[in-house]
Write a protein that holds these residues in place. Sequence first.
Motif, PDB file in Angstrom:
ATOM      1  N   GLU A  78       0.806  -1.230   0.000  1.00  0.00           N
ATOM      2  CA  GLU A  78       0.000   0.000   0.000  1.00  0.00           C
ATOM      3  C   GLU A  78       0.835   1.275   0.000  1.00  0.00           C
ATOM      4  N   ASP A  79       1.898   1.255   0.861  1.00  0.00           N
ATOM      5  CA  ASP A  79       2.670   2.493   0.991  1.00  0.00           C
ATOM      6  C   ASP A  79       3.829   2.576  -0.004  1.00  0.00           C
TER       7      ASP A  79
ATOM      8  N   SER B 219       2.256   3.228  -5.416  1.00  0.00           N
ATOM      9  CA  SER B 219       0.810   3.283  -5.239  1.00  0.00           C
ATOM     10  C   SER B 219       0.250   4.619  -5.748  1.00  0.00           C
ATOM     11  N   ASP B 220       1.088   5.651  -5.859  1.00  0.00           N
ATOM     12  CA  ASP B 220       0.595   6.947  -6.354  1.00  0.00           C
ATOM     13  C   ASP B 220       0.820   7.153  -7.841  1.00  0.00           C
ATOM     14  N   VAL B 221       1.768   6.412  -8.408  1.00  0.00           N
ATOM     15  CA  VAL B 221       2.141   6.705  -9.800  1.00  0.00           C
ATOM     16  C   VAL B 221       1.890   5.492 -10.674  1.00  0.00           C
ATOM     17  N   ASP B 222       1.220   5.709 -11.786  1.00  0.00           N
ATOM     18  CA  ASP B 222       1.028   4.606 -12.716  1.00  0.00           C
ATOM     19  C   ASP B 222       2.106   4.721 -13.799  1.00  0.00           C
TER      20      ASP B 222
END
Length: 644
Positions: free
Chosen positions: A123-124, A128-131
């Motif tokens: 999760e962290d 998890s923020d960038v595709d």
Amino acid sequence: RGQELSLEKLSQALCLCSDVDEQLKQLVSLFQFSENERKLRELLVTLLQEVFFEFFPGCEVLPFGSSVNSFEVHGCDLDLFLDLEHTKTFQASARKPQEEKSEDKAAMDTLSEDKAALDTLSEDSILSDVDLESASASEILELIAAVLRQCVPGVHGVQALTSARLPVVKFQHKESLLQGDISINNRLAFCNTRLLQLYAEVDDRVRPLVYTLRYWAKQKELAGNPFGGGPLLNNYALTLLVLFFLQTRSPPVLPAVAQLKELADEGEKAIIDGWDCSFPKDSSKMEPSCNLENLRSLLAEFFHVFTDYDFASTVISLREGQAFPLKDILASETSSMLKLGALNIQDPFELSHNVAGNVNEKIALRFQSRCRDAAKYCRSLQYQRKSSKGKTWGLVRLFQRGDNTEISITEEGPAAGDGLVIYLPSPLLVLTEEQRRKLCGTEGVQQLCFQKVCTALRFVLQDVLKCSVSQDEDNENMANAEQAVLREEVPCVGAKRILAEEDSSVPDSKRPRLEAVSTREEKVSWHCTICHKVWLGRRKMRRELQRNAAPSLLQDVDSLQVEAEVTEAIRQQEHGSGPAQPLLMFRVCIVSAGAASQDCRTSLCFTPFQDPVALFQDFFHFLQVFLPKTVMKHIKKHGLNSSV
Ligand code: ATP
Ligand code: MG
């Protein structure tokens, strides 16, 4: 690069050698990495690999360039390619819904290492923020920069250069002062590095020659600018030129890249970005060369061969191990995309890329002039034999700056100033060999060619790209010259006469031909305004137009007409029928090669003077490929002898 050897120290070491061949080999020993330097780089790569693996599971840090291509020098930069292909697959898989994932699982299970990597995608995780699949190169590079800054010990000066021609993240290793560059879309460079390595392994004359010529070129201010910037040759382009020279000896010292491809096994076949990069990994598969020339004479021959080399009218192909005339290249679909210039060296894999596309005419002329000086020196006894009186000899004098026979290059041409230059090939290339031979050197041939180029260029800018073109009012003389060109007042009697007589049966010797050939420089300047981004999305638009056209219409379609339609469609798409505002204004100064050259080439110098949204660079890059092709097509279609 603080660890560079001074010329003085180098000279002392070289003068102690017993002959020139030994000097060339000694140069390699003096410049190559020590065991410790190599170890240090390996450790740094391992450290980066470990850190990046935490953040980008499955990624690989792959060194390329001079650290690993066998042509390293102390303190050279560390070029790294961060390969994120596996990471993208993992990320895509981790984001899939659970049931789809289980279908893929069997495939994934085969690699236990991959499984471990997948587990780290928690999760962290930074991912998890960038595709990665949809993120832009700049976003990914910024992410890499953040990881370097925060998580790699001993690194500083981290900077993401996202708008460079090859976007990279730069950093420095504090203790060793080693400079590093990390790039992400650079699989081809990784591959050409391996090719260079292979060539160095195949014949042990390769390294001494490349080291010597790299150092010579650096001393003579011909090479050495960093990747992408400036008009000098870069080390990669210069190395390819040396390899090409060795491919073209008789018998060859090195095989052509196409021959290497034939030796590749199934597992060694590779297509990268659509380019065939197949070649064997192992040099032991290759037959040693039957060429027995020694280093001393190969070096002298290199200078001799390139002294009078017609760089501007040929394309050097390492793929085929030969040089092709420009007209053959223009006829080939892939190669015609090459950005032609003063020096044309086709990349061995990416065939649409001229690795020396940045070299301007001034540097190309300087290169030939320095080769001439060097070839002359190589004929002297001082080159060939060790001095018995303790004087400098052999390579040492070759490396001295400002040699006795220095020829100053005064032709500044249009490259002087801030403009960006495109060289157009000679219109004479549309003629047959026979026609060209007759016409070359006749009175007025340059004016005739210049006039044809101006007409074709005006057509391409105005009718094909829908750019408004007017005379530059700032320059009275130039304006007059253009008027003359447009009204065909420029004298080009001799050339026209020869062309008119082309098919007649008058024997060559009876034809009136003037001895004195005019080499007056022709020059005009135009003021251009463009209101549409006609360089964007052309390929797609062209495909669409061709898809929608009736098959009968596709036959015999003039490609310039198609290009004009593409522009029109882009205009429509951008503005509909509403009025368009000027987007970019620029000046183009057209100059014939003049007295500097007999081959009737033309240079175009582009200077923006109103570019509120910074479009000029993009537009110019498009023109670099588009103009030479289309201008030549127009000249070919209308012929050199027809009236304007
Ligand atoms: P050095 O760093 O000592 O000047 P280098 O070979 O590492 O030599 P760089 O300019 O750092 O040169 O480039 C690194 C690598 O990038 C090259 O080895 C080559 O693989 C690739 N490269 C450089 N310039 C070009 C180019 N013009 N076209 C294609 N690939 C290039
Ligand atoms: Mg490098």
